[in-house]
Design a protein around this motif. Structure first.
Motif, PDB file in Angstrom:
ATOM      1  N   ASN A   1      57.360  28.751 100.625  1.00  0.00           N
ATOM      2  CA  ASN A   1      56.042  29.367 100.451  1.00  0.00           C
ATOM      3  C   ASN A   1      54.992  28.605 101.257  1.00  0.00           C
ATOM      4  OD1 ASN A   1      53.308  29.651  99.024  1.00  0.00           O
ATOM      5  ND2 ASN A   1      54.504  31.291  98.101  1.00  0.00           N
ATOM      6  N   LYS A   2      54.226  29.332 102.065  1.00  0.00           N
ATOM      7  CA  LYS A   2      53.245  28.684 102.938  1.00  0.00           C
ATOM      8  C   LYS A   2      52.151  27.971 102.149  1.00  0.00           C
ATOM      9  CE  LYS A   2      53.883  31.622 106.996  1.00  0.00           C
ATOM     10  NZ  LYS A   2      53.249  32.572 107.943  1.00  0.00           N
ATOM     11  N   PHE A   3      51.763  28.552 101.005  1.00  0.00           N
ATOM     12  CA  PHE A   3      50.755  27.880 100.191  1.00  0.00           C
ATOM     13  C   PHE A   3      51.278  26.525  99.713  1.00  0.00           C
ATOM     14  CE2 PHE A   3      48.775  26.649  96.233  1.00  0.00           C
ATOM     15  CZ  PHE A   3      47.435  26.761  96.537  1.00  0.00           C
ATOM     16  N   ASN A   4      52.551  26.497  99.321  1.00  0.00           N
ATOM     17  CA  ASN A   4      53.142  25.240  98.870  1.00  0.00           C
ATOM     18  C   ASN A   4      53.202  24.224 100.014  1.00  0.00           C
ATOM     19  OD1 ASN A   4      53.491  26.531  96.451  1.00  0.00           O
ATOM     20  ND2 ASN A   4      55.654  27.002  96.790  1.00  0.00           N
TER      21      ASN A   4
ATOM     22  N   ILE B   1      47.334  39.924  92.589  1.00  0.00           N
ATOM     23  CA  ILE B   1      46.555  39.793  93.823  1.00  0.00           C
ATOM     24  C   ILE B   1      45.153  39.250  93.560  1.00  0.00           C
ATOM     25  CG2 ILE B   1      45.715  42.191  93.782  1.00  0.00           C
ATOM     26  CD1 ILE B   1      46.053  42.087  96.908  1.00  0.00           C
ATOM     27  N   GLU B   2      44.550  39.606  92.397  1.00  0.00           N
ATOM     28  CA  GLU B   2      43.208  39.108  92.080  1.00  0.00           C
ATOM     29  C   GLU B   2      43.220  37.590  91.935  1.00  0.00           C
ATOM     30  OE1 GLU B   2      44.833  41.352  90.288  1.00  0.00           O
ATOM     31  OE2 GLU B   2      43.794  43.237  90.772  1.00  0.00           O
ATOM     32  N   ASP B   3      44.266  37.081  91.260  1.00  0.00           N
ATOM     33  CA  ASP B   3      44.385  35.634  91.082  1.00  0.00           C
ATOM     34  C   ASP B   3      44.659  34.949  92.421  1.00  0.00           C
ATOM     35  OD1 ASP B   3      43.944  35.838  88.392  1.00  0.00           O
ATOM     36  OD2 ASP B   3      46.064  35.857  87.855  1.00  0.00           O
ATOM     37  N   TRP B   4      45.505  35.578  93.238  1.00  0.00           N
ATOM     38  CA  TRP B   4      45.827  35.008  94.542  1.00  0.00           C
ATOM     39  C   TRP B   4      44.575  34.873  95.406  1.00  0.00           C
ATOM     40  CZ3 TRP B   4      49.377  32.432  97.099  1.00  0.00           C
ATOM     41  CH2 TRP B   4      49.385  32.446  98.495  1.00  0.00           C
ATOM     42  N   ASN B   5      43.781  35.923  95.450  1.00  0.00           N
ATOM     43  CA  ASN B   5      42.549  35.883  96.253  1.00  0.00           C
ATOM     44  C   ASN B   5      41.608  34.800  95.762  1.00  0.00           C
ATOM     45  OD1 ASN B   5      43.451  37.999  97.832  1.00  0.00           O
ATOM     46  ND2 ASN B   5      42.418  39.565  96.629  1.00  0.00           N
ATOM     47  N   ARG B   6      41.537  34.649  94.441  1.00  0.00           N
ATOM     48  CA  ARG B   6      40.662  33.621  93.856  1.00  0.00           C
ATOM     49  C   ARG B   6      41.159  32.223  94.231  1.00  0.00           C
ATOM     50  NH1 ARG B   6      41.003  31.563  88.648  1.00  0.00           N
ATOM     51  NH2 ARG B   6      42.445  33.246  88.097  1.00  0.00           N
TER      52      ARG B   6
ATOM     53  N   ASP C   1      44.947  24.723 109.689  1.00  0.00           N
ATOM     54  CA  ASP C   1      45.443  25.754 110.608  1.00  0.00           C
ATOM     55  C   ASP C   1      46.423  26.690 109.905  1.00  0.00           C
ATOM     56  OD1 ASP C   1      43.916  24.731 112.641  1.00  0.00           O
ATOM     57  OD2 ASP C   1      45.565  23.728 113.684  1.00  0.00           O
ATOM     58  N   LEU C   2      47.320  26.102 109.122  1.00  0.00           N
ATOM     59  CA  LEU C   2      48.294  26.918 108.397  1.00  0.00           C
ATOM     60  C   LEU C   2      47.599  27.777 107.354  1.00  0.00           C
ATOM     61  CD1 LEU C   2      51.235  27.668 107.926  1.00  0.00           C
ATOM     62  CD2 LEU C   2      51.447  25.696 106.394  1.00  0.00           C
ATOM     63  N   TYR C   3      46.667  27.180 106.634  1.00  0.00           N
ATOM     64  CA  TYR C   3      45.909  27.927 105.617  1.00  0.00           C
ATOM     65  C   TYR C   3      45.187  29.128 106.243  1.00  0.00           C
ATOM     66  CZ  TYR C   3      41.907  29.079 102.676  1.00  0.00           C
ATOM     67  OH  TYR C   3      40.944  29.758 101.957  1.00  0.00           O
ATOM     68  N   GLU C   4      44.528  28.900 107.372  1.00  0.00           N
ATOM     69  CA  GLU C   4      43.781  29.977 108.018  1.00  0.00           C
ATOM     70  C   GLU C   4      44.702  31.054 108.582  1.00  0.00           C
ATOM     71  OE1 GLU C   4      41.296  27.888 110.762  1.00  0.00           O
ATOM     72  OE2 GLU C   4      39.777  27.408 109.242  1.00  0.00           O
ATOM     73  N   SER C   5      45.971  30.686 108.831  1.00  0.00           N
ATOM     74  CA  SER C   5      46.916  31.657 109.380  1.00  0.00           C
ATOM     75  C   SER C   5      47.452  32.629 108.332  1.00  0.00           C
ATOM     76  CB  SER C   5      48.089  30.929 110.049  1.00  0.00           C
ATOM     77  OG  SER C   5      48.988  30.410 109.083  1.00  0.00           O
ATOM     78  N   TYR C   6      47.445  32.206 107.052  1.00  0.00           N
ATOM     79  CA  TYR C   6      48.045  33.083 106.045  1.00  0.00           C
ATOM     80  C   TYR C   6      47.089  33.540 104.943  1.00  0.00           C
ATOM     81  CZ  TYR C   6      48.355  29.185 102.682  1.00  0.00           C
ATOM     82  OH  TYR C   6      48.061  28.169 101.822  1.00  0.00           O
ATOM     83  N   LYS C   7      45.891  32.971 104.863  1.00  0.00           N
ATOM     84  CA  LYS C   7      45.033  33.244 103.709  1.00  0.00           C
ATOM     85  C   LYS C   7      44.711  34.730 103.531  1.00  0.00           C
ATOM     86  CE  LYS C   7      40.631  32.179 106.078  1.00  0.00           C
ATOM     87  NZ  LYS C   7      39.911  33.430 105.859  1.00  0.00           N
ATOM     88  N   ASP C   8      44.724  35.479 104.617  1.00  0.00           N
ATOM     89  CA  ASP C   8      44.443  36.915 104.527  1.00  0.00           C
ATOM     90  C   ASP C   8      45.690  37.771 104.687  1.00  0.00           C
ATOM     91  OD1 ASP C   8      41.661  36.472 104.219  1.00  0.00           O
ATOM     92  OD2 ASP C   8      41.471  36.170 106.386  1.00  0.00           O
ATOM     93  N   GLN C   9      46.868  37.135 104.637  1.00  0.00           N
ATOM     94  CA  GLN C   9      48.126  37.876 104.795  1.00  0.00           C
ATOM     95  C   GLN C   9      48.754  38.175 103.437  1.00  0.00           C
ATOM     96  OE1 GLN C   9      50.878  35.917 107.385  1.00  0.00           O
ATOM     97  NE2 GLN C   9      49.539  36.017 109.179  1.00  0.00           N
ATOM     98  N   PRO C  10      48.921  39.424 103.075  1.00  0.00           N
ATOM     99  CA  PRO C  10      49.500  39.796 101.775  1.00  0.00           C
ATOM    100  C   PRO C  10      50.900  39.224 101.547  1.00  0.00           C
ATOM    101  CG  PRO C  10      48.520  41.702 102.872  1.00  0.00           C
ATOM    102  CD  PRO C  10      48.531  40.589 103.877  1.00  0.00           C
TER     103      PRO C  10
END
Length: 423
Positions: free
Chosen positions: A94-97, A146-151, A128-137
């Motif tokens: 997981n990219k967030f991890n 999804i609401e929690d994820w966006n938050r 850089d990694l965060y900015e690459s995926y933060k808007d990717q579902p």
């Protein structure tokens, strides 16, 4: 006080808890083994034995496996084995991890003031990694709303950008650091961010010629009693430049005086009326007995703390300052909740490095119940740091927990001491 690491870990655990499969309770035991073990090779063995013994599925339990791999990676970082560190970071699905553990790693190097060039590399990878995926579902775990994820994505931006800004500042790249400090604080109320963030941001503003913007932030924080010692010093410097030394002193003193009445009004509502302070006798670090009963006739401030407690350590500069301002008050620093046989050596080691607090008493656990600390129990300490103010008659007048800012703690204790003296 929260730290960037505490904040990020809270977000990270919430994300991981979104995984759909429930893992046997012994997963936490395996995780604890890895976080406590210093040998990375042993941690690798624990990782794979956990996957095998607990039958962790690479799909259903992917989040939990990510956590184990992340901790293995950190154990390699501690040994400066960057190749293996990056290998295990790369194995996290997981990219967030991945960004979470990259950020933990860069913050650890920053805290240790070690290998800051590598810390900068890791912090840049994080943002850089965060900015690459933060808007990717597709980056969102399937079962995570999804609401929690966006938050969480919005919350995560703060620690990622803040740590990068602090590392850039440490590497004397103030112009770039200011850009990321501003990203970290974007749309945030200064009263709701970490004190350290405003320390860094205002210092960067001044270094980049934006003194007036820094001055207004510092003035606002001072007026509500939420400055750090660094912010107070910077505010004084900027005020002297504006007004001259004499006028600046009068002006800043008036701000302090305006804060005091509001603190007094609020604290009088919280004052204990007739609670006797439980007596105790503890050993100090020289092995001498210190009894509370011998302090009758003086105001006593107990500070319950521990070497592992980040807010406790963060509050120490303010405690050092206020104790120096009140030689008539007895300040006793009660080290508690220190587990293990080497507790006293850990306490001594911390004090030798920091030079404070030397008036430390050790609240050792009961031999019958090793998780129970007698004085902490007597004072009903449920969380640390905790300050307890005792009046000259031996009555508890105030209990103050947590830590937000140096000035807030100092104003609060200053007022509590004043009220306790009057009882």
């Amino acid at each position: 006080m929260k730290t960037i690491k505490n904040l990020l870990w809270t977000i990270f655990i919430c994300i991981s808890c979104g995984a759909k499969a429930q893992v046997k309770p012994s997963f936490s035991d395996r995780l604890k083994l890895i976080t406590e073990e210093q040998n990375p090779l042993k941690n690798v063995a624990t990782l794979y034995s956990a996957i095998r013994d607990l039958k962790l599925d690479t799909v259903d339990n992917a989040e939990n496996i990510d956590v184990l791999k992340g901790e293995v990676a950190l154990s390699y970082l501690r040994k400066s084995n960057d190749t293996e560190f990056e290998k295990y970071i790369g194995l996290i699905k997981n990219k967030f991890n991945q960004t979470s553990y990259l950020n933990m790693a860069s913050e650890r190097l920053l805290k240790d003031r070690s290998r800051l060039n590598y810390a900068e590399v890791l912090a840049k990878k994080t943002v850089d990694l965060y900015e690459s995926y933060k808007d990717q579902p597709l980056a969102r775990p399937a079962t995570f709303p999804i609401e929690d994820w966006n938050r969480f994505m919005v919350m995560a931006a703060y620690p990622y950008y803040q740590v990068y800004a602090e590392i850039l500042r440490a590497n004397k790249k103030d112009k770039q650091a200011l850009l990321y400090a501003e990203k970290a604080l974007l749309n945030k109320d200064p009263q709701n961010v970490l004190q350290s963030s405003l320390d860094v941001y205002t210092a960067l503003l001044v270094s980049q010629g934006q003194q007036e913007k820094a001055y207004q932030i510092l003035l606002k924080q001072a007026s509500i009693g939420k400055s750090s010692l660094e912010m107070k010093a910077l505010l004084r410097t900027l005020t002297v430049r504006k007004m001259g030394n004499k006028k600046a002193s009068v002006f800043l003193d008036s701000i302090e005086k305006n804060i005091s009445p509001s603190y007094k009004t609020e604290l009088l509502k919280k004052m204990h009326t007739d609670t006797s302070a439980p007596d105790f006798t503890l050993l100090n670090l020289e092995g001498k007995k210190v009894s509370l009963s011998r302090m009758i006739g003086k105001v006593v401030v107990l500070d319950f703390w521990a070497t592992w407690c980040a807010p406790c350590i963060a509050s120490m500069p303010a405690m050092k300052k206020i104790s120096s301002l009140h030689p008539e008050v007895v300040f006793l620093f009660v080290a508690t909740q220190e587990q293990g046989k080497d507790a006293v050596s850990r306490i001594k080691s911390y004090i030798e490095k920091s030079g404070f607090p030397k008036d430390t008493l050790v609240d050792s656990p009961s031999s019958e119940q090793p998780i129970q600390f007698p004085v902490s129990t007597a004072y009903k300490v449920t969380a640390i740091p905790l300050k307890v103010v005792i009046d000259p008659k031996g009555k508890i007048r105030f209990k103050a927990g947590g830590f937000e800012s140096d000035t807030e703690l100092m104003n609060e204790l200053e007022t509590m001491i004043y009220i306790a003296k009057k009882q």
